[in-house]
Design an enzyme around this catalytic site. Structure first.
Site, mmCIF file in Angstrom:
data_model
loop_
_atom_site.group_PDB
_atom_site.id
_atom_site.type_symbol
_atom_site.label_atom_id
_atom_site.label_comp_id
_atom_site.label_asym_id
_atom_site.label_seq_id
_atom_site.Cartn_x
_atom_site.Cartn_y
_atom_site.Cartn_z
ATOM 1 N N CYS A 12 -0.051 35.010 41.854
ATOM 2 C CA CYS A 12 -0.780 35.707 40.785
ATOM 3 C C CYS A 12 0.080 36.813 40.188
ATOM 4 O O CYS A 12 0.071 37.033 38.975
ATOM 5 C CB CYS A 12 -2.074 36.330 41.310
ATOM 6 S SG CYS A 12 -3.175 35.136 42.045
ATOM 7 N N ARG A 32 -7.260 29.102 39.602
ATOM 8 C CA ARG A 32 -6.227 29.555 38.675
ATOM 9 C C ARG A 32 -6.457 28.745 37.387
ATOM 10 O O ARG A 32 -5.894 27.681 37.195
ATOM 11 C CB ARG A 32 -4.851 29.271 39.276
ATOM 12 C CG ARG A 32 -3.726 30.022 38.613
ATOM 13 C CD ARG A 32 -2.397 29.763 39.316
ATOM 14 N NE ARG A 32 -2.380 30.186 40.709
ATOM 15 C CZ ARG A 32 -2.345 31.458 41.113
ATOM 16 N NH1 ARG A 32 -2.310 32.426 40.223
ATOM 17 N NH2 ARG A 32 -2.340 31.765 42.390
#
Lengths: 182, 156
Positions: free
Chosen positions: B45, B116
């Site tokens: 991330c 995601r």
């Protein structure tokens, strides 16, 4: 599948055999420590694969995390205008901790550049435009961090530690005997 | 399953800082990129948000605003954002946890985090492109850029 746009071409900074069977492109950042390690790995690939490899480096400065990255890329491009791109590229990666302007001018001296021209080119529009164009071509090609490698135009997802990468490329070269030339 | 193109993007209001709330409807008239991601600070991330932070000027040139969304709380977002010098808002899908991610079909109940997942919305708030990346893989920015360029040029 993320594909390299534009493909490897004569406008790139090229190292190796233009007719090589493998084309390797790296998007990298001079201040990124992973790229620093990859630099030595790429040198080993170039030595090991010789005539079978054509390597190109494109700029992907992560300026928000690496405040010296863009400036260092400017130094490489400015040196390139005096025919010393790879000399400067090597100095930058071998001295990643030292990328202040004072250091960049010292490297320019070591490359025996005309320092007046170097100073002028460093901030010139063609130099900064090229770096931005490299960055955007990377973003459009699916670069998701640095370094990102493309082998014959396809994003390489495997390990870029030397043994794994070398084995992958060697297999490809052997396989390419059976394929059309690149 | 994540919401697919041609659906209206569900509206939501979330905190971006301890005292500021952002509503999706406030972005009508602009292209919007929603980037759901599992967690502040996690390696993938962090790389993904760092990349988008660098590509941000190009997103904006194409007329788009970027919103990052995870289940982390506002204080966590604040620290993460400051540490990584992020120049776009991170929204806290914190209470009820993951409610917005669920509306978009982008919640991972077993893990307690969002997928995601990327969504590109047009100026009317219609989803025009979406993509769910394997959770361990940074999807890069190429898909978003392509979707934005298609919208700019009025292609479907």
């Amino acid at each position: 599948m993320s594909r390299l746009r534009p493909p490897l071409n004569s406008q790139d900074h090229l190292l190796g055999n233009p007719d090589a069977r493998i084309g390797l492109v790296e998007y990298g950042d001079y201040q990124c420590p992973h790229c620093g390690r990859a630099y030595y790995m790429v040198n080993s690939l170039v030595d090991a694969l010789g005539e079978d490899l054509l390597f190109a480096f494109r700029n992907f400065p992560m300026s928000q995390v690496h405040p010296h990255a863009f400036r260092a890329a400017q130094a490489a491009e400015a040196a390139g205008l005096q025919g010393s791109y790879w000399k400067m590229h090597n100095l930058l990666f071998e001295n990643q901790q030292f990328l202040e302007d004072e250091d960049l001018f010292h490297y320019a001296e070591l490359c025996r550049l005309d320092l007046g021209d170097f100073a002028r080119d460093l901030d010139s529009e063609p130099v900064t435009a090229r770096i931005r164009a490299d960055f955007l071509s990377g973003a459009r090609s699916g670069v998701n961090g640095t370094p990102t490698f493309f082998v014959d135009g396809e994003r390489y997802e495997g390990s870029w530690e030397l043994p794994g990468f070398l084995a992958y490329l060697t297999d490809r070269i052997q396989g390419s005997d059976l394929r059309e030339p690149r | 399953m994540a919401l697919e193109p041609n659906k209206q993007a569900p509206d939501f209001t979330l905190n971006s800082t301890p005292d500021q709330r952002l509503a999706l409807r406030d972005f009508r008239g602009k292209l919007v990129i929603l980037a759901f991601y599992p967690a502040d600070w996690s390696p993938v991330c962090s790389d993904q948000m760092a990349l988008y932070n660098e590509v941000l000027p190009e997103f904006r040139r194409l007329g788009a605003e970027l919103l990052g969304i995870s289940v982390d709380g506002v204080w966590c977002h604040l620290a993460f954002s400051k540490d990584r010098k992020l120049r776009f808002p991170l929204l806290a899908d914190f209470e009820p946890k993951g409610e917005v991610a669920r509306m978009y079909g982008a919640y991972r109940p077993g893990d307690g985090v969002s997928e995601r997942a990327l969504f590109v919305l047009d100026r009317e708030g219609i989803i025009r492109w979406s993509y769910v990346s394997p959770v361990g893989i940074n999807p890069g920015a190429d898909g978003i850029l392509e979707a934005l360029e298609a919208l700019q040029q009025g292609r479907p």
